[in-house]
Design an enzyme around this catalytic site. Structure first.
Site, PDB file in Angstrom:
ATOM      1  N   ARG A  70      25.061 -29.407  -1.672  1.00 20.12           N
ATOM      2  CA  ARG A  70      25.172 -29.571  -0.232  1.00 20.12           C
ATOM      3  C   ARG A  70      25.848 -28.342   0.383  1.00 20.12           C
ATOM      4  NH1 ARG A  70      28.704 -32.610   0.962  1.00 20.12           N
ATOM      5  NH2 ARG A  70      29.431 -33.279  -1.068  1.00 20.12           N
ATOM      6  N   TYR A 203      17.407 -29.306  -1.674  1.00 21.75           N
ATOM      7  CA  TYR A 203      18.333 -29.950  -2.604  1.00 21.75           C
ATOM      8  C   TYR A 203      18.912 -31.274  -2.090  1.00 21.75           C
ATOM      9  CZ  TYR A 203      21.571 -30.574  -6.330  1.00 21.75           C
ATOM     10  OH  TYR A 203      22.211 -31.099  -7.412  1.00 21.75           O
ATOM     11  N   GLY A 205      21.352 -33.929  -1.144  1.00 19.55           N
ATOM     12  CA  GLY A 205      21.889 -34.390   0.128  1.00 19.55           C
ATOM     13  C   GLY A 205      21.414 -33.593   1.338  1.00 19.55           C
ATOM     14  N   LYS A 212      22.563 -38.936   2.469  1.00 12.15           N
ATOM     15  CA  LYS A 212      23.781 -38.600   3.220  1.00 12.15           C
ATOM     16  C   LYS A 212      23.521 -38.533   4.724  1.00 12.15           C
ATOM     17  CE  LYS A 212      25.874 -38.080  -0.681  1.00 12.15           C
ATOM     18  NZ  LYS A 212      26.960 -38.951  -1.125  1.00 12.15           N
ATOM     19  N   HIS A 232      31.036 -44.031   1.728  1.00 14.27           N
ATOM     20  CA  HIS A 232      30.714 -43.281   0.508  1.00 14.27           C
ATOM     21  C   HIS A 232      31.374 -43.999  -0.677  1.00 14.27           C
ATOM     22  CE1 HIS A 232      30.800 -39.051  -1.616  1.00 14.27           C
ATOM     23  NE2 HIS A 232      29.715 -39.727  -1.929  1.00 14.27           N
ATOM     24  N   SER A 254      32.771 -36.664  -3.751  1.00 16.50           N
ATOM     25  CA  SER A 254      31.630 -36.260  -4.565  1.00 16.50           C
ATOM     26  C   SER A 254      32.076 -35.769  -5.935  1.00 16.50           C
ATOM     27  CB  SER A 254      30.862 -35.154  -3.842  1.00 16.50           C
ATOM     28  OG  SER A 254      30.468 -35.610  -2.564  1.00 16.50           O
ATOM     29  N   CYS A 256      33.553 -37.336  -8.310  1.00 20.11           N
ATOM     30  CA  CYS A 256      34.891 -37.796  -8.696  1.00 20.11           C
ATOM     31  C   CYS A 256      34.875 -39.177  -9.348  1.00 20.11           C
ATOM     32  CB  CYS A 256      35.820 -37.794  -7.492  1.00 20.11           C
ATOM     33  SG  CYS A 256      36.226 -36.133  -6.921  1.00 20.11           S
ATOM     34  N   LYS A 258      32.337 -42.037  -9.084  1.00 18.01           N
ATOM     35  CA  LYS A 258      31.713 -43.280  -8.604  1.00 18.01           C
ATOM     36  C   LYS A 258      30.653 -43.791  -9.575  1.00 18.01           C
ATOM     37  CE  LYS A 258      30.527 -41.639  -4.571  1.00 18.01           C
ATOM     38  NZ  LYS A 258      31.128 -40.316  -4.821  1.00 18.01           N
ATOM     39  N   THR A 259      29.726 -42.910  -9.985  1.00 18.43           N
ATOM     40  CA  THR A 259      28.666 -43.358 -10.883  1.00 18.43           C
ATOM     41  C   THR A 259      29.274 -43.908 -12.166  1.00 18.43           C
ATOM     42  OG1 THR A 259      27.194 -41.682  -9.960  1.00 18.43           O
ATOM     43  CG2 THR A 259      26.558 -42.643 -12.081  1.00 18.43           C
ATOM     44  N   ASP A 283      26.869 -44.915  -4.906  1.00 21.69           N
ATOM     45  CA  ASP A 283      27.184 -43.824  -3.975  1.00 21.69           C
ATOM     46  C   ASP A 283      27.434 -44.282  -2.534  1.00 21.69           C
ATOM     47  OD1 ASP A 283      27.507 -40.925  -3.754  1.00 21.69           O
ATOM     48  OD2 ASP A 283      25.676 -40.920  -2.560  1.00 21.69           O
ATOM     49  N   ASN A 369      26.355 -28.909 -10.937  1.00 21.58           N
ATOM     50  CA  ASN A 369      25.878 -29.963 -10.031  1.00 21.58           C
ATOM     51  C   ASN A 369      24.445 -30.379 -10.369  1.00 21.58           C
ATOM     52  OD1 ASN A 369      26.256 -31.772  -7.840  1.00 21.58           O
ATOM     53  ND2 ASN A 369      25.167 -30.388  -6.445  1.00 21.58           N
ATOM     54  N   ARG A 371      21.546 -32.735 -11.606  1.00 17.36           N
ATOM     55  CA  ARG A 371      21.474 -34.175 -11.291  1.00 17.36           C
ATOM     56  C   ARG A 371      20.269 -34.830 -11.948  1.00 17.36           C
ATOM     57  NH1 ARG A 371      25.476 -36.411  -7.361  1.00 17.36           N
ATOM     58  NH2 ARG A 371      26.746 -34.576  -6.944  1.00 17.36           N
ATOM     59  N   ARG A 402      40.795 -36.664  -7.006  1.00 21.97           N
ATOM     60  CA  ARG A 402      41.314 -35.847  -8.108  1.00 21.97           C
ATOM     61  C   ARG A 402      42.677 -35.308  -7.688  1.00 21.97           C
ATOM     62  NH1 ARG A 402      37.367 -33.760 -11.951  1.00 21.97           N
ATOM     63  NH2 ARG A 402      35.388 -34.727 -11.431  1.00 21.97           N
ATOM     64  N   PHE A 495      37.253 -43.540 -17.670  1.00 19.75           N
ATOM     65  CA  PHE A 495      35.959 -44.148 -18.011  1.00 19.75           C
ATOM     66  C   PHE A 495      36.117 -45.651 -18.298  1.00 19.75           C
ATOM     67  CE2 PHE A 495      35.846 -39.575 -18.848  1.00 19.75           C
ATOM     68  CZ  PHE A 495      34.824 -39.217 -17.970  1.00 19.75           C
ATOM     69  N   ASN A 498      39.182 -47.642 -17.443  1.00 17.15           N
ATOM     70  CA  ASN A 498      39.534 -47.932 -16.048  1.00 17.15           C
ATOM     71  C   ASN A 498      39.447 -49.431 -15.747  1.00 17.15           C
ATOM     72  OD1 ASN A 498      40.011 -45.222 -15.580  1.00 17.15           O
ATOM     73  ND2 ASN A 498      37.915 -44.819 -14.878  1.00 17.15           N
TER      74      ASN A 498
HETATM   75  P1  GTP Z   1      28.548 -37.984  -6.257  1.00 13.27           P
HETATM   76  O1  GTP Z   1      27.240 -38.448  -6.796  1.00 13.27           O
HETATM   77  O2  GTP Z   1      28.635 -36.500  -6.115  1.00 13.27           O
HETATM   78  O3  GTP Z   1      28.957 -38.666  -4.987  1.00 13.27           O
HETATM   79  O4  GTP Z   1      29.677 -38.257  -7.337  1.00 13.27           O
HETATM   80  P2  GTP Z   1      30.273 -39.465  -8.188  1.00 13.27           P
HETATM   81  O5  GTP Z   1      31.560 -39.871  -7.555  1.00 13.27           O
HETATM   82  O6  GTP Z   1      29.260 -40.519  -8.463  1.00 13.27           O
HETATM   83  O7  GTP Z   1      30.639 -38.708  -9.505  1.00 13.27           O
HETATM   84  P3  GTP Z   1      30.436 -39.056 -11.052  1.00 13.27           P
HETATM   85  O8  GTP Z   1      30.745 -40.479 -11.403  1.00 13.27           O
HETATM   86  O9  GTP Z   1      29.109 -38.573 -11.452  1.00 13.27           O
HETATM   87  O10 GTP Z   1      31.607 -38.149 -11.668  1.00 13.27           O
HETATM   88  C1  GTP Z   1      31.373 -36.904 -12.088  1.00 13.27           C
HETATM   89  C2  GTP Z   1      32.543 -36.251 -12.772  1.00 13.27           C
HETATM   90  O11 GTP Z   1      33.726 -37.045 -12.839  1.00 13.27           O
HETATM   91  C3  GTP Z   1      32.202 -35.915 -14.210  1.00 13.27           C
HETATM   92  O12 GTP Z   1      32.722 -34.649 -14.473  1.00 13.27           O
HETATM   93  C4  GTP Z   1      32.933 -36.981 -14.994  1.00 13.27           C
HETATM   94  O13 GTP Z   1      33.178 -36.594 -16.293  1.00 13.27           O
HETATM   95  C5  GTP Z   1      34.190 -37.167 -14.189  1.00 13.27           C
HETATM   96  N1  GTP Z   1      34.792 -38.514 -14.361  1.00 13.27           N
HETATM   97  C6  GTP Z   1      34.262 -39.693 -13.989  1.00 13.27           C
HETATM   98  N2  GTP Z   1      35.092 -40.724 -14.298  1.00 13.27           N
HETATM   99  C7  GTP Z   1      36.172 -40.177 -14.869  1.00 13.27           C
HETATM  100  C8  GTP Z   1      37.399 -40.712 -15.397  1.00 13.27           C
HETATM  101  O14 GTP Z   1      37.642 -41.916 -15.385  1.00 13.27           O
HETATM  102  N3  GTP Z   1      38.314 -39.827 -15.901  1.00 13.27           N
HETATM  103  C9  GTP Z   1      38.060 -38.483 -15.905  1.00 13.27           C
HETATM  104  N4  GTP Z   1      38.999 -37.679 -16.413  1.00 13.27           N
HETATM  105  N5  GTP Z   1      36.918 -37.937 -15.429  1.00 13.27           N
HETATM  106  C10 GTP Z   1      35.994 -38.762 -14.912  1.00 13.27           C
HETATM  107  C1  SPV Z   2      27.391 -36.045  -3.111  1.00 16.36           C
HETATM  108  O1  SPV Z   2      27.506 -34.818  -3.023  1.00 16.36           O
HETATM  109  O2  SPV Z   2      28.302 -36.828  -2.723  1.00 16.36           O
HETATM  110  C2  SPV Z   2      26.181 -36.637  -3.702  1.00 16.36           C
HETATM  111  C3  SPV Z   2      25.085 -35.741  -4.072  1.00 16.36           C
HETATM  112  O3  SPV Z   2      26.119 -37.847  -3.859  1.00 16.36           O
HETATM  113  S1  SPV Z   2      24.082 -35.246  -2.723  1.00 16.36           S
HETATM  114  O4  SPV Z   2      23.016 -36.235  -2.552  1.00 16.36           O
HETATM  115  O5  SPV Z   2      23.504 -33.941  -3.033  1.00 16.36           O
HETATM  116  O6  SPV Z   2      24.867 -35.188  -1.523  1.00 16.36           O
HETATM  117 MN    MN Z   3      27.971 -38.911  -3.085  1.00 18.41          MN
END
Ligand code: GTP
Ligand code: SPV
Ligand code: MN
Length: 596
Positions: A70, A203, A205, A212, A232, A254, A256, A258-259, A283, A369, A371, A402, A495, A498
């Site tokens: 983005r 790309y 978002g 978004k 979000h 982003s 951090c 969520k997935t 998301d 980044n 995906r 973070r 992970f 949590n």
């Molecule tokens: P967007 O799709 O960008 O909105 O992001 P998201 O919040 O879904 O991020 P995602 O879950 O894909 O997290 C991506 C990053 O966070 C990766 O580098 C993971 O390894 C790290 N991560 C996720 N959960 C944890 C956790 O519980 N501990 C740590 N140390 N890292 C984590």
């Molecule tokens: C984010 O950046 O928070 C995402 C990926 O979920 S994107 O769809 O590229 O914005």
């Molecule tokens: Mn997102």
């Protein structure tokens, strides 16, 4: 094909007259249409076939190397009054923005196909769902929108039905990849006429406008005027051994977590005891008060556009299982036998994300980044309630970011207004999800800094407005999985583990855990956080649950400075709430470590 809805047909005709495509294709969302698009993209090189033995139906897209995330500095909210966009957004006068964009769009689809994508955000029969139409010249966008939204004939039927009743029945999104030139790239939002114009990026978002642009920036604006929230947030169901399920919504910025939290696998002991986790969304969360006063949430998306690097059998086995077939990968590396690869997976890369022979001197093999795009239905933990038209009731809202220091593993806000302050004060280190420096601490209120389509002051007021007589609001918590020790390593395993923290939250919701009150909120009392089976020493746990009084006084002062940036529109209630916390930190009861 065409539409019998005059407003839609007229807009498509106008766009075609401006952009002058060679062909117009109305997307029906069928399998045959998807397969034809894939074949076409394999021929043009937009897609590369991956190993079909190991990854059937999987393809790789390599984006332009300067188009990988983005672009917040090129993203604008164009309201008539500058002030309505707030200091949290870049703003341009709508007339100026339209003129600028229409200049870019003029003749830009010559030699290309214009695709009309009718889509629905949310279950097609849900009263909480909303529709949009994206016009694009990118077949990659069409293929991704098909996975990420309910796209095609059913959505068009709903749009045409609703169009008879209202002029605002769908969001209009116009997109062209243009020349993929960062100097000719803008993502413009016009919330007052529910429209979006995006040029110059293919790309995520920036280009999948349902995500978004619509489901957060435009929807947050609509939600404010209609009494709901567009956030979000992931949505996850936690089922206890007695078979009761609590739904939790969590806002992390982003990349951090969520997935990962949405697809969590319980630690061994919990699994044996019968705990289960159900994924509803990873998301975006739309929620509104139901008749019983609780907040009900839907996931407006139909798929996951998830971060690939770091996804592994150790961190997120559910994501790994989801993407074993029928997935589009963007900017990952490949192995010698043409399997998708990224940092965190076993084996080694042969070609990097740009298709070059892998050389560590060029940086990571997969773009940080990179995906995957995959249908949510492929997730082994996809919740049976995820497609429920009425949504799921939310028991707890979680904020987090973070924060390498200061912020404890978990604390609970004392009430809704305090929770809004906790969300508003959120900070996090930046990630590769947006272009720019990575690892810089910034405020990211409710993880919506890049996505709130209006003035943050008005947004906080809107959040506060849910606290009404009869409301059964969720409890609000703050977590930090990213606290680091002196050795620079994460103190908390994160992970799957949590779930231990989620279990404490649910116990608090059910009134079964006591907690310890501190000026910043309630933390787990000694012994309340289940740590059996964890290789975590007492000192680490003490540090994770410590409230550093001096550090928090400085933090409170910084939060005050931040809130003042929003001027007159910042609700006094949040200033007062911060003052209450600051006084408690200055003079209140001594704060100490609460667990060992
Ligand atoms: P967007 O799709 O960008 O909105 O992001 P998201 O919040 O879904 O991020 P995602 O879950 O894909 O997290 C991506 C990053 O966070 C990766 O580098 C993971 O390894 C790290 N991560 C996720 N959960 C944890 C956790 O519980 N501990 C740590 N140390 N890292 C984590
Ligand atoms: C984010 O950046 O928070 C995402 C990926 O979920 S994107 O769809 O590229 O914005
Ligand atoms: Mn997102």
């Amino acid at each position: 094909m065409a539409s019998k809805l005059a407003a839609l047909q007229r807009w498509v005709d106008e766009v075609a007259a401006l952009t002058r495509p060679t062909r117009i294709h109305w997307c029906d969302g069928s399998d045959a249409e998807y397969q034809a698009l894939v074949q076409q993209m394999l021929q043009t090189g937009d897609l590369v076939e991956l190993n079909q033995q190991t990854h059937p139906g999987c393809y790789l897209h390599r984006s332009s190397p300067s188009d990988v995330a983005r672009v917040e500095h090129l993203t604008f909210v164009c309201t008539k009054e500058h002030e309505d966009a707030g200091p949290n957004n870049h703003w341009m006068d709508p007339a100026e923005a339209h003129a600028k964009m229409d200049g870019l769009f003029a003749d830009c689809m010559e030699g290309r196909t214009l695709y009309v994508i009718p889509y629905c955000m949310g279950p097609i029969d849900s009263p909480l769902a909303r529709c949009g139409v994206e016009i694009t010249d990118s077949p990659y966008v069409v293929a991704n929108m098909r996975t990420m939204t309910r796209m095609g004939a059913a959505a068009l039927a709903r749009i045409e039905r609703e169009g008879l009743l209202s002029n605002d029945s769908f969001v209009k999104g116009l997109h062209s990849i243009g020349e993929l030139d960062p100097e000719r790239r803008f993502i413009m939002h016009f919330p007052e006429d529910l429209s979006i114009k995006s040029y110059g990026s293919g790309y995520g978002g920036n280009a999948l406008l349902g995500k978004k642009c619509h489901a957060l920036r435009i929807a947050s604006w609509q939600a404010r005027s209609e009494g709901w929230l567009a956030e979000h947030m992931l949505i996850v169901g936690i089922e206890n051994p007695q078979g009761q399920t609590h739904y939790v919504a969590a806002a992390f910025p982003s990349a951090c977590g969520k997935t990962n939290l949405a697809m969590l696998i319980p630690p061994d002991g919990y699994r044996r005891d019968g705990w289960k986790v159900w994924t509803v969304g990873d998301d975006i969360c739309w929620m509104r008060p139901g008749a019983d006063g609780r907040l009900y949430a839907i996931n407006p998306e139909a798929g996951f556009f998830g971060v690939a690097p770091g996804t592994s059998a150790g961190s997120n086995p559910n994501a790994l299982a989801s993407i074993a077939r029928d997935t589009i990968f963007t900017n990952v590396a490949v192995t010698a036998d043409n399997q998708p690869w990224w940092e965190g997976l076993p084996g080694e890369p042969a070609l990097d994300w740009q298709g070059r022979a892998y050389d560590p001197a060029n940086g990571p093999a997969a773009h940080p980044n990179a995906r995957f795009t995959v249908s949510a239905k492929q997730c082994p933990t996809w919740s049976p309630k995820a497609e429920d038209a009425q949504g799921v009731p939310i028991s707890a809202i979680v904020f987090g970011g973070r924060r390498p220091s200061l912020v404890p593993l978990v604390f609970e806000a004392r009430d809704w207004a305090h929770g809004v302050l906790v969300g508003g004060a959120m900070g996090s280190e930046t990630t590769a999800a947006a272009t720019g420096a990575v690892g810089v601490l910034r405020r990211d209120s409710m993880a919506m800094k890049p996505f709130c389509g209006y003035h943050y002051g008005d947004y906080f007021q809107h959040w506060l407005s849910f606290d009404q007589p009869g409301a059964q609001l969720p409890k609000i918590f703050h977590v930090n999985w990213f606290r680091k020790g002196k050795d620079g390593k994460f103190l908390w395993p994160g992970f799957g583990d949590n779930l231990r923290v989620l279990e404490w939250m649910i116990a608090r919701v059910e009134g079964k855990a006591a907690g310890v009150d501190t000026p910043i909120g309630t933390l787990p009392a000694q012994g309340e956080l289940r740590t059996d089976g964890l290789a975590l020493d007492g000192a680490a746990l003490d540090e994770l649950l410590h409230v550093d009084q001096a550090g928090w006084q400085a933090e409170a002062a910084a939060i005050g400075d931040y809130l003042r940036e929003f001027g007159q529109r910042m609700p006094q209630r949040l200033h007062d709430e911060l003052q209450r916390v600051a006084s408690a930190l200055a003079g209140g009861p001594r704060v100490s470590a609460v667990a060992s």
